[in-house]
Scaffold this active site. Sequence first.
Site, PDB file in Angstrom:
ATOM      1  N   SER A  12    -102.627  18.296 120.268  1.00  0.00           N
ATOM      2  CA  SER A  12    -101.849  17.178 120.810  1.00  0.00           C
ATOM      3  C   SER A  12    -100.359  17.487 120.877  1.00  0.00           C
ATOM      4  CB  SER A  12    -102.075  15.907 119.981  1.00  0.00           C
ATOM      5  OG  SER A  12    -101.627  16.086 118.646  1.00  0.00           O
ATOM      6  N   TYR A 153     -99.637  21.985 100.175  1.00  0.00           N
ATOM      7  CA  TYR A 153     -99.729  22.663 101.469  1.00  0.00           C
ATOM      8  C   TYR A 153     -99.921  24.165 101.277  1.00  0.00           C
ATOM      9  CZ  TYR A 153     -98.313  24.369 106.089  1.00  0.00           C
ATOM     10  OH  TYR A 153     -98.273  25.008 107.298  1.00  0.00           O
TER      11      TYR A 153
END
Length: 282
Positions: A12, A153
């Site tokens: 996206s 992360y």
Amino acid sequence: MTDKTVVITGTSSGIGLETAVRAARSGWLVVATMRDLGKADALREAAAAAGVAERVEVRRLDVTDPGSVAECLAAVVADHGALHALVNNAGSGHVGTLEIDGVDAARRVMEVNFFGVLNTTAAALPHLRASGGRVLTVTSVGGVVGQPFNEAYCAAKFAVEGYMESLAPVAATVGVRVTLVEPAAVASEFVANVGIPEDRNELLERMGPYTPALDAYLVRTAGAFAHAQSAGDAAAAVVEALDSQEPAVRVQTSDAARTFIAPKLADPDGSRVLGMTSTWVA
């Protein structure tokens, strides 16, 4: 190349969007996937502007939902006859630290960045075995060098790096190539999605005793992203690996990335490690 199909996740925006368009320009039939199809306009507009709209299909795929993954890949193979490549790009960031955020925050990050990659790769492998295809996974220099306040992360990216490096020699025995792609700072919407609110004071206030350290980290990071690589340049490295007849196990997308990981890796392209571990399964 005109009959080769690649599935790319997380398209996206950012690297995923740019990779989809560049792969289509390189001759691939691109199945560009995203969790929310309401965010597909930017990709469709970019594909149209590049003159490759007819080579970019947009489909829904949620990497955290094995059912969604299986349904999407089965439909791709049914519609196009084969799957030749998978690019694992979907991911999410998180800025924080363990004492303040707790373990659940880390689990959420791992679900997308690690288990999401495993979901898509596991579903793709039977099709890639059939086609002699390849898996490319976009990780990060944060999968090589742990970074302050990016504990969850980096842990997820370290896990992906270890998993894919371990899978590479095994997959090679059945004709599937595995490549890790490591960007450094990239100017994309990802920066806005790592958990830093528009009012950075909101984040600083909840860090308690870690506030001074986080403040220093945010200043340093702002400087790094001020000179970030463009998403298009990072995507160019992904597509170069996608097109390569002999892709390396590990690819950095910029000189900055290579410089950043150099103190940690004396084997930047992965050839020494794979040269060793491949003999274990020969």
